[in-house]
Design a protein around this motif. Sequence first.
Motif, PDB file in Angstrom:
ATOM      1  N   TRP A 147      -8.699   2.799  -6.490  1.00 15.00           N
ATOM      2  CA  TRP A 147      -7.307   2.613  -6.056  1.00 15.00           C
ATOM      3  C   TRP A 147      -6.556   1.831  -7.127  1.00 15.00           C
ATOM      4  CZ3 TRP A 147      -4.672   4.345  -1.751  1.00 15.00           C
ATOM      5  CH2 TRP A 147      -3.423   3.778  -1.510  1.00 15.00           C
ATOM      6  N   GLN A 148      -5.454   2.413  -7.603  1.00 17.74           N
ATOM      7  CA  GLN A 148      -4.653   1.779  -8.641  1.00 17.74           C
ATOM      8  C   GLN A 148      -3.622   0.858  -8.000  1.00 17.74           C
ATOM      9  OE1 GLN A 148      -5.381   2.255 -11.907  1.00 17.74           O
ATOM     10  NE2 GLN A 148      -7.076   3.512 -11.150  1.00 17.74           N
ATOM     11  N   HIS A 149      -3.737  -0.428  -8.287  1.00 16.99           N
ATOM     12  CA  HIS A 149      -2.825  -1.387  -7.677  1.00 16.99           C
ATOM     13  C   HIS A 149      -1.497  -1.437  -8.422  1.00 16.99           C
ATOM     14  CE1 HIS A 149      -5.647  -2.959  -4.730  1.00 16.99           C
ATOM     15  NE2 HIS A 149      -6.580  -2.898  -5.663  1.00 16.99           N
ATOM     16  N   GLU A 150      -0.481  -1.839  -7.709  1.00 18.93           N
ATOM     17  CA  GLU A 150       0.885  -1.789  -8.216  1.00 18.93           C
ATOM     18  C   GLU A 150       1.057  -2.628  -9.473  1.00 18.93           C
ATOM     19  OE1 GLU A 150       5.237  -1.863  -6.112  1.00 18.93           O
ATOM     20  OE2 GLU A 150       3.835  -3.454  -5.594  1.00 18.93           O
ATOM     21  N   GLN A 151       0.484  -3.811  -9.510  1.00 22.44           N
ATOM     22  CA  GLN A 151       0.657  -4.694 -10.664  1.00 22.44           C
ATOM     23  C   GLN A 151       0.051  -4.086 -11.915  1.00 22.44           C
ATOM     24  OE1 GLN A 151      -0.994  -8.463  -9.563  1.00 22.44           O
ATOM     25  NE2 GLN A 151       0.735  -9.022  -8.247  1.00 22.44           N
ATOM     26  N   ALA A 152      -1.133  -3.467 -11.770  1.00 23.57           N
ATOM     27  CA  ALA A 152      -1.781  -2.858 -12.936  1.00 23.57           C
ATOM     28  C   ALA A 152      -0.971  -1.681 -13.446  1.00 23.57           C
ATOM     29  CB  ALA A 152      -3.194  -2.407 -12.571  1.00 23.57           C
ATOM     30  N   VAL A 153      -0.424  -0.873 -12.526  1.00 20.22           N
ATOM     31  CA  VAL A 153       0.372   0.288 -12.931  1.00 20.22           C
ATOM     32  C   VAL A 153       1.644  -0.156 -13.630  1.00 20.22           C
ATOM     33  CG1 VAL A 153       1.675   2.264 -12.079  1.00 20.22           C
ATOM     34  CG2 VAL A 153      -0.578   1.748 -11.122  1.00 20.22           C
ATOM     35  N   GLU A 154       2.338  -1.148 -13.035  1.00 16.19           N
ATOM     36  CA  GLU A 154       3.575  -1.624 -13.636  1.00 16.19           C
ATOM     37  C   GLU A 154       3.317  -2.253 -14.994  1.00 16.19           C
ATOM     38  OE1 GLU A 154       6.633  -1.207 -12.710  1.00 16.19           O
ATOM     39  OE2 GLU A 154       5.983  -0.025 -10.997  1.00 16.19           O
ATOM     40  N   GLN A 207       0.822  -1.207   0.000  1.00 12.91           N
ATOM     41  CA  GLN A 207       0.000   0.000   0.000  1.00 12.91           C
ATOM     42  C   GLN A 207       0.861   1.264   0.000  1.00 12.91           C
ATOM     43  OE1 GLN A 207      -2.396  -0.689   3.488  1.00 12.91           O
ATOM     44  NE2 GLN A 207      -4.043  -1.683   2.322  1.00 12.91           N
ATOM     45  N   PHE A 208       1.949   1.242   0.747  1.00 10.08           N
ATOM     46  CA  PHE A 208       2.840   2.408   0.764  1.00 10.08           C
ATOM     47  C   PHE A 208       3.499   2.614  -0.600  1.00 10.08           C
ATOM     48  CE2 PHE A 208       2.558   1.760   5.365  1.00 10.08           C
ATOM     49  CZ  PHE A 208       2.433   3.065   5.806  1.00 10.08           C
ATOM     50  N   ARG A 209       3.863   1.521  -1.254  1.00 11.35           N
ATOM     51  CA  ARG A 209       4.457   1.648  -2.588  1.00 11.35           C
ATOM     52  C   ARG A 209       3.433   2.175  -3.591  1.00 11.35           C
ATOM     53  NH1 ARG A 209       6.946  -3.464  -1.332  1.00 11.35           N
ATOM     54  NH2 ARG A 209       5.282  -4.498  -2.516  1.00 11.35           N
ATOM     55  N   GLU A 210       2.181   1.807  -3.405  1.00  6.03           N
ATOM     56  CA  GLU A 210       1.130   2.236  -4.330  1.00  6.03           C
ATOM     57  C   GLU A 210       0.628   3.648  -4.043  1.00  6.03           C
ATOM     58  OE1 GLU A 210      -0.840  -2.220  -5.046  1.00  6.03           O
ATOM     59  OE2 GLU A 210      -1.786  -0.762  -3.721  1.00  6.03           O
ATOM     60  N   PHE A 211       0.909   4.151  -2.859  1.00  8.77           N
ATOM     61  CA  PHE A 211       0.349   5.447  -2.452  1.00  8.77           C
ATOM     62  C   PHE A 211       0.709   6.594  -3.401  1.00  8.77           C
ATOM     63  CE2 PHE A 211       0.391   9.401   0.032  1.00  8.77           C
ATOM     64  CZ  PHE A 211      -0.924   9.427   0.465  1.00  8.77           C
ATOM     65  N   PRO A 212       1.958   6.730  -3.872  1.00  3.50           N
ATOM     66  CA  PRO A 212       2.264   7.851  -4.784  1.00  3.50           C
ATOM     67  C   PRO A 212       1.408   7.866  -6.045  1.00  3.50           C
ATOM     68  CG  PRO A 212       4.290   6.878  -3.954  1.00  3.50           C
ATOM     69  CD  PRO A 212       3.182   5.971  -3.519  1.00  3.50           C
ATOM     70  N   ASP A 213       0.963   6.700  -6.500  1.00  2.80           N
ATOM     71  CA  ASP A 213       0.100   6.643  -7.683  1.00  2.80           C
ATOM     72  C   ASP A 213      -1.374   6.795  -7.326  1.00  2.80           C
ATOM     73  OD1 ASP A 213       2.146   6.205  -9.610  1.00  2.80           O
ATOM     74  OD2 ASP A 213       2.297   4.121  -8.937  1.00  2.80           O
ATOM     75  N   ASN A 214      -1.672   6.986  -6.044  1.00  2.00           N
ATOM     76  CA  ASN A 214      -3.064   7.088  -5.594  1.00  2.00           C
ATOM     77  C   ASN A 214      -3.290   8.317  -4.714  1.00  2.00           C
ATOM     78  OD1 ASN A 214      -4.571   4.386  -6.395  1.00  2.00           O
ATOM     79  ND2 ASN A 214      -2.507   3.809  -5.777  1.00  2.00           N
ATOM     80  N   ILE A 215      -2.519   9.360  -4.977  1.00  2.20           N
ATOM     81  CA  ILE A 215      -2.672  10.597  -4.205  1.00  2.20           C
ATOM     82  C   ILE A 215      -4.104  11.127  -4.313  1.00  2.20           C
ATOM     83  CG2 ILE A 215      -1.977  13.021  -4.102  1.00  2.20           C
ATOM     84  CD1 ILE A 215       0.095  11.232  -2.918  1.00  2.20           C
ATOM     85  N   ASP A 216      -4.687  11.005  -5.508  1.00  3.38           N
ATOM     86  CA  ASP A 216      -6.029  11.547  -5.736  1.00  3.38           C
ATOM     87  C   ASP A 216      -7.132  10.671  -5.151  1.00  3.38           C
ATOM     88  OD1 ASP A 216      -4.940  13.680  -7.082  1.00  3.38           O
ATOM     89  OD2 ASP A 216      -5.064  12.707  -9.044  1.00  3.38           O
ATOM     90  N   PHE A 217      -6.770   9.564  -4.525  1.00  2.00           N
ATOM     91  CA  PHE A 217      -7.773   8.710  -3.897  1.00  2.00           C
ATOM     92  C   PHE A 217      -8.361   9.392  -2.658  1.00  2.00           C
ATOM     93  CE2 PHE A 217      -9.107   5.200  -1.111  1.00  2.00           C
ATOM     94  CZ  PHE A 217      -9.866   4.434  -1.983  1.00  2.00           C
ATOM     95  N   PHE A 218      -7.555  10.259  -2.023  1.00  2.00           N
ATOM     96  CA  PHE A 218      -7.973  10.965  -0.811  1.00  2.00           C
ATOM     97  C   PHE A 218      -8.063  12.469  -1.084  1.00  2.00           C
ATOM     98  CE2 PHE A 218      -5.519   7.246   0.612  1.00  2.00           C
ATOM     99  CZ  PHE A 218      -6.445   6.619   1.430  1.00  2.00           C
ATOM    100  N   ILE A 219      -8.871  13.141  -0.272  1.00  2.00           N
ATOM    101  CA  ILE A 219      -8.968  14.605  -0.299  1.00  2.00           C
ATOM    102  C   ILE A 219      -8.755  15.108   1.124  1.00  2.00           C
ATOM    103  CG2 ILE A 219     -10.438  16.599  -0.748  1.00  2.00           C
ATOM    104  CD1 ILE A 219     -11.937  14.937  -2.789  1.00  2.00           C
ATOM    105  N   LEU A 220      -7.793  16.002   1.287  1.00  2.53           N
ATOM    106  CA  LEU A 220      -7.509  16.584   2.600  1.00  2.53           C
ATOM    107  C   LEU A 220      -7.840  18.070   2.559  1.00  2.53           C
ATOM    108  CD1 LEU A 220      -6.361  16.350   5.471  1.00  2.53           C
ATOM    109  CD2 LEU A 220      -4.098  16.849   4.504  1.00  2.53           C
ATOM    110  N   GLU A 221      -8.670  18.512   3.512  1.00  9.53           N
ATOM    111  CA  GLU A 221      -9.037  19.923   3.641  1.00  9.53           C
ATOM    112  C   GLU A 221      -8.534  20.421   4.996  1.00  9.53           C
ATOM    113  OE1 GLU A 221     -13.147  20.819   1.902  1.00  9.53           O
ATOM    114  OE2 GLU A 221     -13.264  18.655   2.254  1.00  9.53           O
TER     115      GLU A 221
END
Length: 210
Positions: free
Chosen positions: A132-139, A58-72
């Motif tokens: 959520w974009q998983h690592e295998q699909a992105v690679e 999940q930590f490795r995938e997080f940079p490709d999923n920044i837009d999964f969360f919204i922080l205000e």
Amino acid sequence: MADKTIPDFVFPPGGEKPDMSRDDLAAVAEAVAALSPEGQSLLAAVQASPYRLTTAEQFREFPDNIDFFILEPQVKQVEDLGWRYLEQHLDLELTPALRAAIDPVPFGRQAMEEDRGCFTQYGYLSLSGDEWQHEQAVEHGRREPEKKPSIRERLEQSKKECAEKDRAQPIRDKSAPELFLYMFIYTFFSFKIKIVLTIFEKCSELSYTC
């Protein structure tokens, strides 16, 4: 030793620390270090929420999923969220008189249900609705980009298709009725042209004589 390079916000003190190997902790440290300051702030909010990451994957995938969360960060409590919700859904200005007459808390709770959001010490965190974009699909997408034909290849293909189409289209011989019709039309118009030319010549002679 590897987890010493991991910032404290990744595994907040007092929280349950995931059971990771040395290699996993090194991968987490590398993924966190590669984040921008905004990305690290977002990750800190995620780790302080029920949506916290718990695996190295999940930590490795997080940079490709920044837009999964919204922080205000400016939304600190339910009242703030309620006013934000009303401003988004009302077509009128929230004057001081209206604000004095409205309780924003129910609207803030409604927004939390719709957003599946929660409050952290970093601000209000919600889900954007993206997958959520998983690592295998992105690679896989990076390794095998779609190959597009070059201009030369497209031209060659077009020439080949045109040539095949010309060969496939048979040359149709004209039937006897069609030939007869063409000959009749040709003869008819030729005769008409001769008559017109003769009349024109006669008129010219008469005009010259006069």
